[in-house]
Design an enzyme around this catalytic site. Structure first.
Site, short mmCIF file in Angstrom:
data_model
loop_
_atom_site.label_atom_id
_atom_site.label_comp_id
_atom_site.label_asym_id
_atom_site.label_seq_id
_atom_site.Cartn_x
_atom_site.Cartn_y
_atom_site.Cartn_z
N CYS A 26 -30.82 -42.84 -5.37
CA CYS A 26 -30.80 -41.90 -4.25
C CYS A 26 -30.83 -42.73 -2.97
O CYS A 26 -30.86 -43.96 -3.03
CB CYS A 26 -31.93 -40.88 -4.30
SG CYS A 26 -33.58 -41.56 -4.24
N CYS B 48 -26.79 -34.17 -5.19
CA CYS B 48 -25.40 -34.18 -4.71
C CYS B 48 -25.31 -33.80 -3.24
O CYS B 48 -24.22 -33.57 -2.73
CB CYS B 48 -24.54 -33.23 -5.54
SG CYS B 48 -25.16 -31.54 -5.61
N CYS C 169 -22.73 -40.40 -2.49
CA CYS C 169 -23.03 -41.31 -3.58
C CYS C 169 -22.50 -42.70 -3.25
O CYS C 169 -21.33 -42.83 -2.86
CB CYS C 169 -22.39 -40.82 -4.87
SG CYS C 169 -22.97 -39.20 -5.41
#
Length: 217
Positions: free
Chosen positions: A96, A170, A174
């Protein structure tokens, strides 16, 4: 994933319905492409032969790079077992942005619940200087794990090359991180919320770690 297999969007056909983004559980698509249409953010996370987004695109706007039509694995997310080629146990990276909360929890639970099947690491792209104190407190309370003693904040370049990458949510971009298999768990960031929200997120991570363990066993 294979560099010879990733989705390509035909924007002349695409209407911006976001079916591909809503369906994909591997973090491949993002909703902020041209003219409000999706874009391919993490094509290397696409599972070769899956074809789920292609099948569900109402405009038939998705094709795959280097696809000759012969590869079709009848993909099912819950039962699919990726073929990981590695020496020893697969290395799993939980990723993350800040490597402060969800990814640290996942690393801790991966080590506790699945250490016999895979190695667990966590990392981020823009670190905070500490692990979320509520995450530390809740993991001590629920599992007796002191993450401040066993873990620390890390950038993705400071962990071993992973075989598997798990994106925790999401709602953020990413990072590019080559691997053989990827998933996006789409978890809410509980930072700043009450203990009930933290407990729910931790329980979800617990379940997903066990499911990943079975996929990689």
């Amino acid at each position: 994933m294979s560099k010879d297999w990733y989705p390509v969007i035909d924007y002349d056909r695409c209407t911006g319905c976001m079916a591909c983004h809503d369906l994909c559980r591997h973090g491949v698509y993002k909703p902020d492409g041209p003219e409000g249409k999706p874009r391919v953010e993490y094509g290397m996370g696409c599972v070769p032969g899956c074809r789920a987004c292609q099948r569900h695109c109402p405009q038939q706007a998705i094709r795959y790079w280097e696809d000759d039509g012969s590869l079709d694995i009848g993909y099912d997310y819950d039962s699919y077992k990726p073929a990981i080629r590695c020496t020893g146990k697969p290395k799993v990276a939980f990723v993350c942005v800040h490597n402060s909360c969800r990814s640290q929890i996942a690393e801790a639970l991966g080590k506790k619940l699945a250490g016999d099947v895979f190695e667990s690491y966590s990392a981020g792209t823009a670190l905070k200087d500490h692990i979320n104190p509520d995450a530390v407190r809740m993991m001590k309370q629920l599992y007796g794990i002191d993450m401040e003693q066993t873990q620390y904040n890390k950038l993705i370049e400071h962990i071993p090359q992973p075989d598997v990458v798990i994106f925790m949510g999401c709602n953020v971009s990413c990072p590019y991180l080559p691997c053989q298999y990827a998933e996006n768990w789409g978890l809410e960031d509980p930072t700043g919320q009450d203990d009930a929200v933290f407990a729910a997120v931790i329980a979800s991570i617990h379940e997903k770690v066990l499911a990943l363990k079975e996929k990689l066993r």
